[in-house]
Design a protein around this motif. Structure first.
Motif, PDB file in Angstrom:
ATOM      1  N   TYR B  33       0.852  -1.189   0.000  1.00 39.98           N
ATOM      2  CA  TYR B  33       0.000   0.000   0.000  1.00 39.98           C
ATOM      3  C   TYR B  33       0.886   1.237   0.000  1.00 39.98           C
ATOM      4  CZ  TYR B  33      -3.189  -3.580   1.561  1.00 39.98           C
ATOM      5  OH  TYR B  33      -3.909  -4.739   1.641  1.00 39.98           O
ATOM      6  N   PHE B  35       0.777   5.596   0.505  1.00 41.58           N
ATOM      7  CA  PHE B  35       0.015   6.661   1.151  1.00 41.58           C
ATOM      8  C   PHE B  35       0.673   8.015   0.895  1.00 41.58           C
ATOM      9  CE2 PHE B  35      -2.420   3.834   4.006  1.00 41.58           C
ATOM     10  CZ  PHE B  35      -1.623   2.711   4.029  1.00 41.58           C
ATOM     11  N   LEU B  47      -3.937  11.819   6.838  1.00 42.68           N
ATOM     12  CA  LEU B  47      -3.953  10.978   5.640  1.00 42.68           C
ATOM     13  C   LEU B  47      -4.675  11.705   4.515  1.00 42.68           C
ATOM     14  CD1 LEU B  47      -3.408   8.233   4.283  1.00 42.68           C
ATOM     15  CD2 LEU B  47      -5.646   7.486   5.160  1.00 42.68           C
ATOM     16  N   ARG B  50      -4.715   7.072  -0.309  1.00 45.14           N
ATOM     17  CA  ARG B  50      -3.964   5.829  -0.291  1.00 45.14           C
ATOM     18  C   ARG B  50      -4.283   5.026  -1.541  1.00 45.14           C
ATOM     19  NH1 ARG B  50      -5.569   0.726   3.277  1.00 45.14           N
ATOM     20  NH2 ARG B  50      -6.944  -0.169   1.744  1.00 45.14           N
ATOM     21  N   GLU B  52      -3.888   0.918  -3.160  1.00 44.77           N
ATOM     22  CA  GLU B  52      -3.497  -0.480  -3.053  1.00 44.77           C
ATOM     23  C   GLU B  52      -2.752  -0.871  -4.322  1.00 44.77           C
ATOM     24  OE1 GLU B  52      -7.479  -0.195  -0.808  1.00 44.77           O
ATOM     25  OE2 GLU B  52      -6.535   0.688  -2.572  1.00 44.77           O
ATOM     26  N   MET B  95       3.653   0.743   2.834  1.00 42.82           N
ATOM     27  CA  MET B  95       3.370  -0.298   3.812  1.00 42.82           C
ATOM     28  C   MET B  95       3.288  -1.643   3.105  1.00 42.82           C
ATOM     29  SD  MET B  95       0.000  -0.939   6.197  1.00 42.82           S
ATOM     30  CE  MET B  95       0.265   0.399   7.346  1.00 42.82           C
ATOM     31  N   SER B  98       1.033  -7.195   4.007  1.00 40.12           N
ATOM     32  CA  SER B  98       0.518  -7.941   5.144  1.00 40.12           C
ATOM     33  C   SER B  98      -0.182  -7.030   6.140  1.00 40.12           C
ATOM     34  CB  SER B  98       1.662  -8.690   5.830  1.00 40.12           C
ATOM     35  OG  SER B  98       2.662  -7.787   6.239  1.00 40.12           O
ATOM     36  N   GLY B  99       0.047  -5.737   6.002  1.00 46.84           N
ATOM     37  CA  GLY B  99      -0.581  -4.782   6.909  1.00 46.84           C
ATOM     38  C   GLY B  99       0.030  -4.851   8.291  1.00 46.84           C
ATOM     39  N   ASN B 100      -0.333  -3.907   9.135  1.00 47.00           N
ATOM     40  CA  ASN B 100       0.164  -3.880  10.511  1.00 47.00           C
ATOM     41  C   ASN B 100       1.671  -3.945  10.576  1.00 47.00           C
ATOM     42  OD1 ASN B 100      -2.502  -3.881  11.389  1.00 47.00           O
ATOM     43  ND2 ASN B 100      -2.587  -6.091  11.227  1.00 47.00           N
ATOM     44  N   THR B 101       2.313  -3.364   9.605  1.00 47.67           N
ATOM     45  CA  THR B 101       3.763  -3.222   9.633  1.00 47.67           C
ATOM     46  C   THR B 101       4.068  -1.735   9.587  1.00 47.67           C
ATOM     47  OG1 THR B 101       3.864  -3.391   7.230  1.00 47.67           O
ATOM     48  CG2 THR B 101       4.182  -5.418   8.479  1.00 47.67           C
ATOM     49  N   PRO B 102       5.237  -1.352  10.087  1.00 45.45           N
ATOM     50  CA  PRO B 102       5.527   0.088  10.130  1.00 45.45           C
ATOM     51  C   PRO B 102       5.507   0.717   8.748  1.00 45.45           C
ATOM     52  CG  PRO B 102       7.058  -1.137  11.490  1.00 45.45           C
ATOM     53  CD  PRO B 102       6.288  -2.149  10.712  1.00 45.45           C
ATOM     54  N   LEU B 103       4.908   1.880   8.672  1.00 53.30           N
ATOM     55  CA  LEU B 103       4.996   2.680   7.462  1.00 53.30           C
ATOM     56  C   LEU B 103       6.435   3.146   7.274  1.00 53.30           C
ATOM     57  CD1 LEU B 103       1.828   4.941   7.711  1.00 53.30           C
ATOM     58  CD2 LEU B 103       2.367   3.448   5.810  1.00 53.30           C
ATOM     59  N   VAL B 104       6.894   3.117   6.023  1.00 54.86           N
ATOM     60  CA  VAL B 104       8.202   3.658   5.675  1.00 54.86           C
ATOM     61  C   VAL B 104       7.954   4.980   4.958  1.00 54.86           C
ATOM     62  CG1 VAL B 104      10.314   3.301   4.374  1.00 54.86           C
ATOM     63  CG2 VAL B 104       9.204   1.362   5.506  1.00 54.86           C
ATOM     64  N   PHE B 105       8.542   6.048   5.466  1.00 58.30           N
ATOM     65  CA  PHE B 105       8.276   7.382   4.940  1.00 58.30           C
ATOM     66  C   PHE B 105       9.432   7.924   4.111  1.00 58.30           C
ATOM     67  CE2 PHE B 105       4.404   8.800   7.036  1.00 58.30           C
ATOM     68  CZ  PHE B 105       4.275   7.901   8.092  1.00 58.30           C
TER      69      PHE B 105
END
Lengths: 116, 115
Positions: B33, B35, B47, B50, B52, B95, B98-105
């Protein structure tokens, strides 16, 4: 609560002192994240809590940094023996932890830490 | 490891004009994903939009739209009819699927809308 609450909003501390930063996530959000935003930089991941699982501490920059989350709700980020390079905005975020339906995080307004 | 690059540290645009902010990323994942977040002076990250990765159609939210080029690993944000309230830092983020992983900015782009 209606949003993610962080306290204090600003903190000035002397080099070498310990500080505690607090994050109160949205009620019912199982996932909680801490990020650090240094001047002119993006957001650097620090630590991630998901429910009762062991936290992902892979982003903590040194052993002076630690965090805990009590009762699956409020989290405290502790920085021991602060250094000037720790000066930054510390952002907390929470999410529902629902996988792909997660529309990103809800962030707090951050704590601006200044080490003098 | 995933990386996100925003090559424009600062941009400006006249009110009512259109501006495009660039973002590229690097990943070996196929499911993920993307964002865009806005950070006004209040510091709170908001936000904006986003996308997918499995969707070919570009996401749109009112005046905000993206140009998602999966093969090129590009994810630009277009703001139409720019308003003074759009003045902020804009961060692109990644992201894993799998979700629920840290966003990388990314490091962000500072956008100024000029009257």
């Amino acid at each position: 609560g209606a949003g993610v609450s962080q306290s204090p909003s600003n903190k000035v501390t002397e080099k070498g002192k310990d500080v505690e930063l607090r994050c109160d996530p949205i009620s019912g959000h199982t996932a909680l994240y801490w990020y650090r935003q240094s001047l002119g930089q993006g957001l650097e991941f620090l630590i991630y809590f998901q429910g009762n699982s062991a936290p992902d501490k892979s982003g903590l920059p040194s052993d002076r940094f630690s965090a805990e989350r009590t009762g699956g709700s409020v989290s405290t980020l502790t920085i021991q023996r602060t250094q000037q390079e720790d000066s930054a905005v510390y952002l907390c975020a929470s999410s529902t932890g629902q996988g792909w339906t997660n529309y990103g995080y809800t962030f707090g307004s951050g704590t601006r830490l200044t080490v003098v | 490891a995933q990386t996100v690059t925003q090559s424009q540290p600062e941009m400006s645009v006249q009110e009512a004009e259109t501006v495009t902010l660039s973002c590229t990323y690097d990943t070996s994942e196929n499911n993920y994903y993307l964002f865009w977040y806005k950070q006004p002076p209040s510091r709170q990250m908001i936000l904006v939009i986003r996308q997918e990765a499995y969707k070919q159609q570009n996401a749109t939210e009112n005046r905000f739209s993206v140009n998602f080029q999966k093969a090129a690993k590009s994810f630009s944000l277009k703001i139409s009819d720019s308003q003074l309230g759009d003045t902020a830092m804009y961060f692109c983020a990644f992201m894993m699927g799998s979700g629920n992983t840290p966003l990388v900015f990314g490091k962000g782009t500072r956008l100024s809308v000029i009257a």
